[in-house]
Design an enzyme around this catalytic site. Structure first.
Site, short mmCIF file in Angstrom:
data_model
loop_
_atom_site.label_atom_id
_atom_site.label_comp_id
_atom_site.label_asym_id
_atom_site.label_seq_id
_atom_site.Cartn_x
_atom_site.Cartn_y
_atom_site.Cartn_z
N GLY A 25 -0.50 -10.60 2.50
CA GLY A 25 -0.32 -9.15 2.55
C GLY A 25 1.01 -8.69 2.00
O GLY A 25 1.57 -9.30 1.10
N SER A 26 1.50 -7.61 2.59
CA SER A 26 2.63 -6.86 2.02
C SER A 26 3.82 -7.73 1.66
O SER A 26 4.25 -8.60 2.42
CB SER A 26 3.08 -5.79 3.00
#
Lengths: 146, 389
Positions: free
Chosen positions: A76-77
């Site tokens: 993810g991020s």
């Protein structure tokens, strides 16, 4: 404290020693915490406690604080890298990290600035039956001992 | 990883403490990715700007880094969105405003471009195909790899920052031509129609594919700007995969994706029947999407509060062309410099649930902002939640 433990470790018999690739060197001795699934550091962790807050994650309501986190990789991020740093600053970070699938850029860069020892063990298949038993991440000698 | 004499000097602190920190980061990621050396880059796009995501420890780290004279961008460097619109600072608390400002000042002193956009591929003229770059924002890294043919890994906020300060990145992963070929091809077994379908498809792909690259075959060719952005954002949110291709001939693996897989993800993210407010823009909207919204809401007004997120450069241009007129007359508020994702503007104190067409926004709104989400495609939102003006 860590130095004392490191000295003791020299004389203790460990059942197994697994060679590892060192990404961020260092030494950690702590109880392990194992996740078969990746972690999205930005979305799944309470920084103040180090507790996993995603109900769908296998480590839900468990804390990674002061443990040796064994997990595939983070996802993810890209900002997840700052979460490692925030955990370290708030004293809620793991003592060491073992990646088992790949060492992603988020984890490598986050651990690099936070001085969290980080190693990679390919195809790690040890089944954890005892999370209360200390293990050692010895980056200096490229070994994980348990 | 081989380091040149010059690299060794940088790592050893000869060029300043900030450069040494940047080298420590690049050596760690280089080792992790089995890179054999560092290679020059032509652009860097850095995330880790929003105070809501990096917090006080991130702010302090950046201030300390920036205080060293060696902390200067070596290549053009753009920045991801921050927490609020610079022209609407009353929307956030004084504490948030001050901390966010300190982060911006740190980046300014490092001579980064204060772009505050997660779609630099629409707001800037980037280097040409095959140029090596270092992009942190996941949707942007995937988009520029897949559609513009730039070469970047899915960088972390810190590795892109380090690459900017040194002008290099480890030669590994998707910078290596042979790694850009997909090992698996995803075959949708249902008709994917809206950008929501493609966002869910991307999210599922990220969860399923562990390789650097995945092929969508012919499906790629059916995707317009809305769908490409939605797929890139979904893919970036759930996994490590950093690009998609249209390769037809994949030797290794064909993976079917059915209705059930996408419905499961939608059920996880779509937790409300409706919502208090509408948020559009995660990734931020570009000119094409603003124009579409503008045309759809002509002579209409929103029946719920609506926020439209876009980069300031594109907003300014859209204003000059009259594209924003309809949107503002319809009662929507255009927010620049920030993004739906992890925006401090929406929290449990002022909102129960949001309506959005972004799978990425839904994921972070649900997990980080703790809000319920109603997922609906753009055209439905613009029809269902508007009435004749």
């Amino acid at each position: 404290m860590l130095k004392e433990k490191e000295d003791k470790d020299k004389y203790k018999e460990w059942e197994k020693e697994i060679p590892c690739k060192v990404i961020v060197s260092g030494y950690a001795i702590a109880d392990p915490i194992y996740s078969p699934l990746p972690i999205n550091f930005l979305a799944m962790i309470n920084i103040d406690s180090g507790i996993i807050i995603d109900p769908l994650h296998p480590l839900f309501e468990k804390s990674i604080r002061n443990r040796i986190l064994i997990f595939p990789n983070s996802i993810g991020s890209s900002v997840g890298a700052y979460v490692y740093y925030a955990l370290k600053k708030k004293d809620t970070a793991p003592k060491g990290i073992i990646c088992t699938s790949t060492v992603d850029y988020i984890t490598a860069s986050g651990c690099a600035i936070s001085n969290i020892p980080l190693v990679f063990i390919k195809d790690f298949n040890w089944i954890f039956d005892d999370e209360k038993k200390e293990i050692i991440l010895d980056g200096h000698n490229k070994l994980v001992k348990f | 990883m081989y380091l040149s004499k010059d690299d060794e000097k940088g790592l050893g602190g000869n060029y300043g403490e900030a450069v040494a920190t940047a080298y420590r980061i690049l050596v760690a990621v280089g080792e992790s990715a089995n890179a054999d050396r560092l290679i020059p880059i032509e652009w860097s796009h850095v995330s880790g700007v929003n105070y809501n995501t990096i917090g006080s420890s991130g702010r302090d780290f950046l201030e300390e880094l920036a205080s060293d004279p060696s902390a200067k961008a070596k290549v053009p460097t753009t920045l991801n969105p921050m927490g609020f619109d610079r022209s609407k600072k009353d929307m956030v608390s004084e504490e948030f405003f001050n901390s966010q400002n300190r982060i911006v000042q740190a980046y300014r002193s490092m001579e980064f471009t204060l772009s505050f956009t997660c779609i630099p591929y629409e707001a800037f003229f980037l280097p040409g195909p095959k140029s090596n770059v270092s992009f942190a924002e996941t949707n942007a890294a995937i988009y520029v790899n897949s559609i513009l043919g730039l070469h970047t890994n899915k960088e972390s906020a810190l590795s892109a920052l380090a690459s900017s300060l040194i002008g290099k990145t480890p030669f590994s992963g998707l910078l290596v031509e042979e790694n850009r070929y997909a090992k698996a091809r995803l075959i949708p077994k249902i008709k994917l129609e809206t950008e929501i379908d493609f966002g869910l498809f991307g999210f599922h792909a990220g969860k399923t594919i562990r390789d650097g690259s995945v092929s969508l075959g012919n499906t790629f060719k059916e995707m317009d700007r809305f769908k490409l952005k939605a797929f890139s954002a979904g893919l970036g949110t759930s996994g490590t995969c950093g690009m998609f291709t249209s390769e037809e001939e994949i030797k290794a693996e064909m993976v079917d994706v059915g209705k059930e897989e996408l419905e499961t993800i939608k059920d996880e993210l779509n937790t409300a029947e409706s919502g208090d407010i509408i948020t559009l823009g995660s990734p931020q909207l570009g000119m094409v999407e603003l124009n579409h919204v503008s045309n759809m809401v002509e002579d209409k007004k929103f029946t719920k509060k609506c926020f439209v997120f876009c980069p300031r450069t594109i907003c300014d241009k859209a204003k000059r062309f009259g594209v924003t007129d309809n949107i503002e007359k319809a009662g929507a508020e255009i927010i620049c410099d920030s993004c739906t994702c992890l925006s401090p503007l929406f929290n449990k104190n002022n909102t129960d649930s949001i309506i959005t067409n972004s799978v990425k926004a839904a994921y972070y709104m649900k997990h980080s902002n703790k809000l319920d989400v109603h997922l609906s495609d753009l055209n439905t939102i613009l029809t269902k939640y508007t009435e004749k003006r």
